[in-house]
Design a protein around this motif. Structure first.
Motif, PDB file in Angstrom:
ATOM      1  N   TRP A  22       0.845  -1.186   0.000  1.00  0.00           N
ATOM      2  CA  TRP A  22       0.000   0.000   0.000  1.00  0.00           C
ATOM      3  C   TRP A  22       0.888   1.247   0.000  1.00  0.00           C
ATOM      4  O   TRP A  22       1.977   1.237   0.582  1.00  0.00           O
ATOM      5  CB  TRP A  22      -0.897   0.043   1.240  1.00  0.00           C
ATOM      6  CG  TRP A  22      -1.952  -1.032   1.297  1.00  0.00           C
ATOM      7  CD1 TRP A  22      -1.821  -2.291   1.811  1.00  0.00           C
ATOM      8  CD2 TRP A  22      -3.298  -0.928   0.834  1.00  0.00           C
ATOM      9  NE1 TRP A  22      -3.007  -2.986   1.696  1.00  0.00           N
ATOM     10  CE2 TRP A  22      -3.935  -2.174   1.100  1.00  0.00           C
ATOM     11  CE3 TRP A  22      -4.036   0.089   0.230  1.00  0.00           C
ATOM     12  CZ2 TRP A  22      -5.271  -2.411   0.787  1.00  0.00           C
ATOM     13  CZ3 TRP A  22      -5.369  -0.154  -0.094  1.00  0.00           C
ATOM     14  CH2 TRP A  22      -5.974  -1.391   0.186  1.00  0.00           C
ATOM     15  N   THR A  27       0.778   5.789   0.161  1.00  0.00           N
ATOM     16  CA  THR A  27       0.036   7.029   0.345  1.00  0.00           C
ATOM     17  C   THR A  27       0.911   8.196  -0.060  1.00  0.00           C
ATOM     18  O   THR A  27       2.133   8.156   0.099  1.00  0.00           O
ATOM     19  CB  THR A  27      -0.417   7.204   1.810  1.00  0.00           C
ATOM     20  OG1 THR A  27      -1.138   8.431   1.937  1.00  0.00           O
ATOM     21  CG2 THR A  27       0.767   7.221   2.757  1.00  0.00           C
ATOM     22  N   GLY A  85      -1.477   9.443   4.651  1.00  0.00           N
ATOM     23  CA  GLY A  85      -2.401   8.416   5.104  1.00  0.00           C
ATOM     24  C   GLY A  85      -3.866   8.756   4.978  1.00  0.00           C
ATOM     25  O   GLY A  85      -4.725   7.974   5.397  1.00  0.00           O
ATOM     26  N   SER A 108      -5.451   8.832   2.190  1.00  0.00           N
ATOM     27  CA  SER A 108      -5.903   7.822   1.235  1.00  0.00           C
ATOM     28  C   SER A 108      -4.733   6.915   0.886  1.00  0.00           C
ATOM     29  O   SER A 108      -3.572   7.329   0.981  1.00  0.00           O
ATOM     30  CB  SER A 108      -6.485   8.478  -0.029  1.00  0.00           C
ATOM     31  OG  SER A 108      -5.493   9.242  -0.689  1.00  0.00           O
ATOM     32  N   TRP A 109      -5.069   5.689   0.492  1.00  0.00           N
ATOM     33  CA  TRP A 109      -4.054   4.681   0.186  1.00  0.00           C
ATOM     34  C   TRP A 109      -4.392   3.998  -1.134  1.00  0.00           C
ATOM     35  O   TRP A 109      -5.578   3.855  -1.482  1.00  0.00           O
ATOM     36  CB  TRP A 109      -3.992   3.627   1.286  1.00  0.00           C
ATOM     37  CG  TRP A 109      -3.540   4.140   2.621  1.00  0.00           C
ATOM     38  CD1 TRP A 109      -4.305   4.780   3.559  1.00  0.00           C
ATOM     39  CD2 TRP A 109      -2.223   4.071   3.157  1.00  0.00           C
ATOM     40  NE1 TRP A 109      -3.543   5.100   4.651  1.00  0.00           N
ATOM     41  CE2 TRP A 109      -2.260   4.672   4.443  1.00  0.00           C
ATOM     42  CE3 TRP A 109      -1.016   3.546   2.685  1.00  0.00           C
ATOM     43  CZ2 TRP A 109      -1.137   4.768   5.247  1.00  0.00           C
ATOM     44  CZ3 TRP A 109       0.100   3.633   3.495  1.00  0.00           C
ATOM     45  CH2 TRP A 109       0.039   4.235   4.763  1.00  0.00           C
TER      46      TRP A 109
END
Length: 378
Positions: free
Chosen positions: A203, A205, A209, A211-212
């Motif tokens: 993951w 961003t 953080g 949105s990922w």
């Protein structure tokens, strides 16, 4: 009568011997207890964080925290007030730092590691990794897809589960792929960071953080392992190998490693990832192994990776495996590191010259860029 006298004589002799032995014990000089060693073969060290060329913190099982200020020649044990295992540590400067571990353990120091205060993480899940781009901003990852973040130095935390949401029509089939463990995080600044974990999760961003985005999809065409009889093609990207560690040199260049002994690399911030080739030793021909193909014997799992300096990198693994990044982008087994038949949990360099490797019963230190390594005896 003679028999009674003989018996009395024997008893008297025994009492005399006991008295002499007791008197002899009282005359003995008391021996001081042997000093407790700070490093033993039964220790399990999980992480190391250097704050200068010769100063470093080392953490491990049963709440063990060690500090050296002379390049590993001597160590001081720091009592943090818990027997919980400590999996990760990071100092953001000489005075401020954080550690994490079992049972939701998160602690902070404001005095250079002399004392540690437990913070309210509001979880009892294991926290395996952390990354603090500065003293106030930090990210921690752990069991059941846990991601925690703070913007006030651990006074408060925001928690979330970083996992894919499946459509209702396939949610029952997706149960084995829910809540994957997240093992490692790497943030190069307060906005840009990466998290890796179980089932090939990657993951990223770009906004601290908020949105990922998932990034493992670029690995799917390279992973040639055929689906098994119980595998579902709808979850093909969950059949990638688990990643235990990730390290980014800057916003573009990063690497990760994991369960099946593979290293993956990116030079565009993770938009595309590629499996890296390996070699038996520096200068040896690169292997031709196809990612996902069965290899006998299997490669050792790789537990840590560290990109350091301008173009250097190192990775460590299960049975003393140590790989070094080569100029051509491949990773070769490093013969400069002493052969250690134990898991090597973490490698970290302070700069291109000074670095550490820790593992089970093992602490190694180099001051010449890894050309030679010294065992630290404690």
């Amino acid at each position: 009568m003679e028999r009674k006298l003989r018996a009395y004589s024997i008893i008297k002799t025994l009492f005399v011997l006991i008295a002499l032995a007791t008197a002899g014990c009282h005359r003995e000089v008391a021996m001081p207890p042997l000093p407790l060693r700070n490093i033993t073969l039964s220790d399990k060290f999980f992480d190391v964080w250097p704050t200068s060329p010769t100063r470093a913190f080392i953490v491990g099982d049963r709440g063990k925290v060690l500090l050296t200020e002379d390049g590993g020649r001597t160590f001081k044990r720091i009592d943090i007030g818990t027997q919980l295992g400590v999996f990760g540590i990071q100092m953001t400067d000489d005075q401020n730092g954080y550690l994490c571990g079992q049972d939701g353990l998160v602690m902070r120091t404001r005095d250079g590691g002399k004392t540690w205060k437990r913070l309210d993480s509001r979880t009892h899940l294991f926290i395996f990794g952390l990354s603090f781009p500065d003293t106030n901003h930090g990210y921690l990852v752990g069991d059941r897809a846990l991601v925690m973040s703070t913007t006030d130095g651990g006074e408060s935390f925001i928690k979330r589960q970083l996992q894919r949401l499946f459509p209702p029509e396939i949610s029952d089939y997706a149960l084995p792929y829910e809540e994957p463990v997240l093992y490692s995080a790497s943030f190069v600044d307060v906005d840009h960071g990466w998290v890796v974990g179980e089932l090939g999760r990657i993951w990223a961003t770009e906004n601290g953080g908020k949105s990922w985005q998932e990034q493992q999809q670029s690995l799917l065409p390279q992973w040639k392992r055929p689906l098994g009889p119980n595998d579902d093609a709808r979850f093909a990207d969950f059949l990638l190998p688990t990643f235990f560690s990730v390290s980014f040199r800057d916003q573009k260049h990063g690497a990760a490693c994991g369960l099946e002994g593979w290293v993956i690399q990116t030079d565009d911030g993770g938009k595309t990832w590629n499996f890296a080739h390996q070699a038996d030793k520096p200068g040896a021909p690169l292997d031709t192994l196809v990612p996902g193909a069965v290899q006998i014997p299997a490669r050792d799992p790789l537990f840590s990776i560290d990109l350091f300096g301008g173009d250097q990198g190192m990775s460590t693994g299960l049975t003393g495996t140590v790989l070094r990044l080569q100029p051509n982008g491949a990773w070769a087994h490093d013969p400069s590191v002493p052969a250690v038949p134990f898991p090597l949990s973490q490698v970290r360099f302070f700069d291109a010259t000074h670095g550490w490797i820790v593992g089970y019963g093992t602490i190694l230190y180099t001051e010449d860029g890894g050309k030679t390594w010294r065992y630290c005896q404690g």
